[in-house]
Design a protein around this motif. Structure first.
Motif, mmCIF file in Angstrom:
data_model
loop_
_atom_site.group_PDB
_atom_site.id
_atom_site.type_symbol
_atom_site.label_atom_id
_atom_site.label_comp_id
_atom_site.label_asym_id
_atom_site.label_seq_id
_atom_site.Cartn_x
_atom_site.Cartn_y
_atom_site.Cartn_z
ATOM 1 N N LEU A 10 42.487 -22.258 3.990
ATOM 2 C CA LEU A 10 43.359 -21.977 2.858
ATOM 3 C C LEU A 10 43.330 -20.479 2.574
ATOM 4 C CD1 LEU A 10 45.072 -23.462 0.573
ATOM 5 C CD2 LEU A 10 42.996 -23.344 -0.812
ATOM 6 N N LEU A 11 42.768 -19.727 3.495
ATOM 7 C CA LEU A 11 42.435 -18.327 3.243
ATOM 8 C C LEU A 11 43.660 -17.477 2.924
ATOM 9 C CD1 LEU A 11 40.064 -16.426 3.065
ATOM 10 C CD2 LEU A 11 40.223 -16.025 5.526
ATOM 11 N N ALA A 12 44.771 -17.728 3.580
ATOM 12 C CA ALA A 12 45.971 -16.931 3.303
ATOM 13 C C ALA A 12 46.406 -17.092 1.849
ATOM 14 C CB ALA A 12 47.096 -17.335 4.247
ATOM 15 N N VAL A 13 46.271 -18.301 1.317
ATOM 16 C CA VAL A 13 46.626 -18.546 -0.079
ATOM 17 C C VAL A 13 45.626 -17.855 -1.002
ATOM 18 C CG1 VAL A 13 46.974 -20.328 -1.833
ATOM 19 C CG2 VAL A 13 47.726 -20.723 0.522
ATOM 20 N N SER A 14 44.351 -17.935 -0.675
ATOM 21 C CA SER A 14 43.327 -17.275 -1.496
ATOM 22 C C SER A 14 43.550 -15.765 -1.532
ATOM 23 C CB SER A 14 41.933 -17.587 -0.941
ATOM 24 O OG SER A 14 41.651 -18.963 -1.021
ATOM 25 N N ARG A 15 43.908 -15.198 -0.411
ATOM 26 C CA ARG A 15 44.141 -13.754 -0.355
ATOM 27 C C ARG A 15 45.391 -13.361 -1.136
ATOM 28 N NH1 ARG A 15 42.264 -12.665 5.988
ATOM 29 N NH2 ARG A 15 40.039 -12.552 5.469
ATOM 30 N N GLU A 16 46.398 -14.188 -1.062
ATOM 31 C CA GLU A 16 47.597 -13.924 -1.851
ATOM 32 C C GLU A 16 47.292 -14.029 -3.339
ATOM 33 O OE1 GLU A 16 51.566 -12.994 -2.711
ATOM 34 O OE2 GLU A 16 50.417 -12.811 -0.842
ATOM 35 N N ALA A 17 46.453 -14.995 -3.694
ATOM 36 C CA ALA A 17 46.047 -15.131 -5.093
ATOM 37 C C ALA A 17 45.298 -13.897 -5.571
ATOM 38 C CB ALA A 17 45.175 -16.376 -5.256
ATOM 39 N N LEU A 18 44.383 -13.397 -4.744
ATOM 40 C CA LEU A 18 43.625 -12.205 -5.115
ATOM 41 C C LEU A 18 44.544 -11.008 -5.274
ATOM 42 C CD1 LEU A 18 41.027 -10.719 -5.705
ATOM 43 C CD2 LEU A 18 40.550 -10.634 -3.248
ATOM 44 N N ALA A 19 45.485 -10.854 -4.363
ATOM 45 C CA ALA A 19 46.428 -9.737 -4.458
ATOM 46 C C ALA A 19 47.247 -9.837 -5.749
ATOM 47 C CB ALA A 19 47.345 -9.715 -3.244
ATOM 48 N N ARG A 20 47.809 -10.986 -5.996
ATOM 49 C CA ARG A 20 48.666 -11.134 -7.180
ATOM 50 C C ARG A 20 47.891 -10.902 -8.471
ATOM 51 N NH1 ARG A 20 52.650 -16.381 -6.156
ATOM 52 N NH2 ARG A 20 53.382 -15.790 -4.066
#
Length: 494
Positions: A10-20
């Motif tokens: 799910l890492l791509a989603v977690s990274r997008e969450a961190l960025a946002r």
């Protein structure tokens, strides 16, 4: 924010969450515009409504926990009580509790980037909700302070990172964020950043980018250079502004404001860490050679720091049994005239391999991992004996670094890596830049009693033309280089 897994990640989603959430939180703190809070609250509620943060791949949890912790802390006075309660519950239920499951939390005993990333995310969560969830948060923090000593050991003694510059940028970024958060909230990082070699690792990263504009990309590392906001933290801590030389170049080229690599998600940290640094004209580094022992010894030479100028050599030792390792012991890269002439293919997407059922993380001698084109020794700039694999258990060591005089480079003992069946008495490789003018690679191989076939390999992006029995001409982008061979035994081209 939608939950969408790629394979087991799910890492791509977690990274997008961190960025946002990092960007939205920072934007509100700088502008006071509540539209950023409104959007951040929508993101927070969506993330906290996920059934889980995918603890079977705990990196996903670590980055997601950091994301919601930053927004919760920085926007606390603006968030609704229901959102704050939802965030606290999510941190405890979706991050803290799974971290006590031994199967899911193996990172606690790891020496790799997993430990730094996961512990950093958990500590961010603990610091954010410390007042409301005191007992649970203290337990997380105290455990992390012990667990996190393990990856810090890999920086000793000189700072070179065993997994390569790409993973340095990942693991060390979260390691620095961990220290910075502890210092900010508690007044001390409990001396984590004083671990042997850790602060010196900034010099390793400084040297990891060649004048060609790409990384010395050994192991699972791509070529593309990404921003490294934590270099500003190192520069400020060490009072060494030359450490941000490469970062300022990337800023001037627009890389810091161009959407791209995963590291972009922590870009707001740049403005935080750089606030006390004079950015007008950072000094040019004057050091020409970096070398480091440790798990994966490396030596790197850069004769000039001006863009597209000078020669650049990187050579490494290590073992194929190390984390994210390839069978590339003794391999080298070389830049000249702003171009890379001797290259490394670097990493391949894990998902493309795992989706085909490849046993990718089995590092044993006969593992299918070593059948992968990019991973075995036949496709690296190294030596192979009798067309066989390197010895996974054999570690190539850095026996000498040449830092002054007409020769700049290093000597690597390849014997343990090449000796799969004791074919050799000894094998050393000396790679040096002579008089800052040309690269010389000298291999001295002493075979045993049996006839031995040796393969000498160099991968290049250039077009190669055989000139004669001892010379190859390389051409790329209108520039030419000549490679000459001298040998006591007959040569043949493959």
């Amino acid at each position: 924010m939608f939950k969408k897994e790629e394979g087991k990640r799910l890492l791509a989603v977690s990274r997008e969450a961190l960025a946002r959430l990092f960007y939205l939180s920072y934007s509100f703190r700088m502008s006071g515009d509540k539209k950023y809070v409104q959007r951040a609250e929508l993101e927070l509620n969506a993330i906290c409504n996920f059934e889980s943060w995918n603890p079977s791949h705990f990196l996903d949890v670590g980055e997601m926990c950091m994301a919601v912790a930053i927004a919760y802390d920085w926007l606390y006075d603006q968030l609704s009580e229901s959102t704050k309660q939802k965030v606290r519950t999510a941190i405890v239920e979706k991050a803290f509790k799974p971290s006590y499951n031994q199967q899911q939390a193996w990172f606690l005993n790891a020496h790799s980037n997993w430990n730094s990333v996961c512990n950093a995310g958990l500590v961010f969560g603990a610091l954010a909700i410390l007042d409301e969830e005191k007992e649970a948060s203290i337990g997380i923090i105290e455990r992390s302070l012990q667990s996190n000593l393990l990856p810090l050991k890999t920086f000793a003694p000189d700072g070179n990172y065993p997994e390569g510059p790409g993973y340095w940028n990942y693991g060390t970024s979260f390691q620095v964020l961990l220290s910075a958060a502890l210092e900010s909230a508690l007044g001390s990082d409990n001396d984590l950043s004083k671990a042997p070699g850790f602060m010196q690792s900034a010099y390793y990263m400084l040297f990891s980018q060649g004048p060609s504009g790409i990384y010395y990309n050994y192991y699972d590392c791509g070529t593309a250079v990404a921003p490294s906001p934590i270099m500003f933290w190192f520069a400020e801590k060490l009072k060494e502004p030359a450490l941000i030389y490469n970062e300022m170049s990337l800023i001037k080229k627009g890389r810091y404001t161009k959407e791209g690599a995963d590291e972009d998600r922590i870009l707001p940290a740049t403005l935080i860490f750089a606030r006390s640094i004079n950015l007008s004209e950072p000094p040019i580094p004057d050091q020409k050679v970096y070398s480091g022992q440790g798990i994966t010894p490396v030596a790197i030479v850069r004769t000039s720091w001006k863009d597209d100028q000078g020669k650049y050599l990187g050579i490494k030792g290590g073992s194929a049994a190390d984390g994210h390792a390839h069978m590339d012991q003794g391999s080298f890269v070389y830049d000249e005239a702003g171009l890379r002439w001797a290259m490394d293919f670097g990493m391949q997407s894990y998902i493309t391999l795992e989706s085909k059922g490849v046993d990718l993380w089995n590092m044993k001698q006969n593992s299918p991992r070593w059948d992968i084109f990019r991973y075995n020794n036949l496709n690296h700039n190294t030596i192979s004996i009798n067309n066989q694999r390197h010895n996974v258990k054999g570690k190539a060591t850095l026996v000498k670094t040449l830092e002054k005089g007409k020769e700049l480079g290093a000597v690597i003992d390849l014997t343990p890596a090449l000796n799969l069946n004791n074919e050799l008495r000894s094998a050393t490789r000396k790679a040096v830049i002579i008089n800052e003018d040309y690269l010389q690679v000298e291999d001295i191989i002493e075979a045993g009693s049996d006839n031995t076939d040796m393969r000498w390999n160099m991968v290049t992006p250039a077009t190669a033309t055989i000139v004669n029995a001892h010379t190859i001409r390389l051409m790329q982008k209108g520039k030419t280089m000549q490679v000459s061979f001298k040998s006591n035994t007959p040569l043949s081209w493959l």
